[in-house]
Design a protein around this motif. Sequence first.
Motif, mmCIF file in Angstrom:
data_model
loop_
_atom_site.group_PDB
_atom_site.id
_atom_site.type_symbol
_atom_site.label_atom_id
_atom_site.label_comp_id
_atom_site.label_asym_id
_atom_site.label_seq_id
_atom_site.Cartn_x
_atom_site.Cartn_y
_atom_site.Cartn_z
ATOM 1 N N CYS A 84 0.830 -1.207 0.000
ATOM 2 C CA CYS A 84 0.000 0.000 0.000
ATOM 3 C C CYS A 84 0.860 1.251 0.000
ATOM 4 C CB CYS A 84 -0.941 -0.012 1.197
ATOM 5 S SG CYS A 84 -2.155 -1.338 1.141
ATOM 6 N N ASN A 85 1.955 1.225 0.756
ATOM 7 C CA ASN A 85 2.866 2.364 0.763
ATOM 8 C C ASN A 85 3.438 2.596 -0.625
ATOM 9 O OD1 ASN A 85 5.794 3.550 1.111
ATOM 10 N ND2 ASN A 85 4.693 4.096 2.970
ATOM 11 N N LEU A 87 2.022 1.773 -3.572
ATOM 12 C CA LEU A 87 0.988 2.284 -4.473
ATOM 13 C C LEU A 87 0.735 3.773 -4.247
ATOM 14 C CD1 LEU A 87 -1.575 -0.675 -4.286
ATOM 15 C CD2 LEU A 87 -0.019 -0.121 -6.175
ATOM 16 N N ILE A 88 0.658 4.157 -2.978
ATOM 17 C CA ILE A 88 0.390 5.558 -2.653
ATOM 18 C C ILE A 88 1.598 6.429 -3.000
ATOM 19 C CG2 ILE A 88 -0.083 7.151 -0.760
ATOM 20 C CD1 ILE A 88 -1.642 4.841 0.580
ATOM 21 N N VAL A 123 -5.642 8.774 -3.835
ATOM 22 C CA VAL A 123 -5.368 7.350 -4.041
ATOM 23 C C VAL A 123 -5.360 6.594 -2.722
ATOM 24 C CG1 VAL A 123 -3.573 5.712 -4.777
ATOM 25 C CG2 VAL A 123 -4.150 7.672 -6.218
ATOM 26 N N SER A 124 -4.986 7.269 -1.641
ATOM 27 C CA SER A 124 -4.916 6.596 -0.346
ATOM 28 C C SER A 124 -6.264 6.043 0.096
ATOM 29 C CB SER A 124 -4.385 7.558 0.725
ATOM 30 O OG SER A 124 -5.347 8.555 1.062
ATOM 31 N N VAL A 127 -7.022 2.626 -1.767
ATOM 32 C CA VAL A 127 -5.975 1.669 -1.374
ATOM 33 C C VAL A 127 -6.208 1.189 0.054
ATOM 34 C CG1 VAL A 127 -3.520 1.440 -0.837
ATOM 35 C CG2 VAL A 127 -4.230 2.499 -2.980
ATOM 36 N N ASN A 128 -6.503 2.111 0.950
ATOM 37 C CA ASN A 128 -6.766 1.716 2.338
ATOM 38 C C ASN A 128 -8.094 0.984 2.486
ATOM 39 O OD1 ASN A 128 -4.444 2.668 3.784
ATOM 40 N ND2 ASN A 128 -5.184 4.757 3.502
ATOM 41 N N ILE A 131 -7.675 -2.576 0.354
ATOM 42 C CA ILE A 131 -6.506 -3.448 0.545
ATOM 43 C C ILE A 131 -6.052 -3.490 1.997
ATOM 44 C CG2 ILE A 131 -4.136 -3.939 -0.157
ATOM 45 C CD1 ILE A 131 -4.676 -2.492 -2.783
ATOM 46 N N SER A 132 -5.565 -2.350 2.497
ATOM 47 C CA SER A 132 -4.877 -2.409 3.789
ATOM 48 C C SER A 132 -5.807 -2.652 4.968
ATOM 49 C CB SER A 132 -4.070 -1.125 4.014
ATOM 50 O OG SER A 132 -4.910 0.011 4.014
ATOM 51 N N THR A 172 -2.688 12.227 4.683
ATOM 52 C CA THR A 172 -1.807 11.868 3.578
ATOM 53 C C THR A 172 -1.436 13.090 2.754
ATOM 54 O OG1 THR A 172 -2.862 9.691 3.483
ATOM 55 C CG2 THR A 172 -1.524 10.331 1.595
#
Length: 205
Positions: A84-85, A87-88, A123-124, A127-128, A131-132, A172
Amino acid sequence: MQAKSSIRPLAVTAMLSAVGCVLMMLDFPIPMLIPSFVKMDVSELPALLASFSLGPGYGVAVCLVKNVLAALFHGSTGGIGEVCNFLIGAAFTGVAGLLYRRNKTRRGAVVASLAGAVVMALVSVPVNFFISYPVYATMYGGMDAILAAYREINPGMGSLLACLLVFNMPFTLVKGLVDSVLCFLIYKPLSPILHGRQARAARGV
């Protein structure tokens, strides 16, 4: 001479990736603003330096390598946090590098950095969300436990998406802005290392 010129970007990329990995280990919580499991770091700074000095592809490469190193040496989430880090961070440095490549001026760098920080913040959220946090929920007592941490700061938070929009996205964005400011402060002093002999002829940032 050509071999040396092709080796230098790779050497700079490796160096910046190692620095990024170290900076990931120096993260710290800001519990009054966001739950303590979400931490602040400036590990995208080396990748942003790479994007501006070498090109957006190198910035993304720094994001990738520093997360691989982080997963190997101090990962605690089974690699999910590092994915995730990456991707962001790649969204941030890739967008910033692409825009700066079109307008290599100080103003262009400012616009590129701001745009990259905004894209990273946007995007965060997916993604979060996708995924995360679903993975973290299985590791740390379920989604209710995660939401409870947000509600300790703001009792009105009713869903994960609301938490991400109210807390994580602005957090972010600030993270990206901090990286950008630091980049402007140290870019010129580091130009001889980043650009090699071409530093004297460099323009822009």
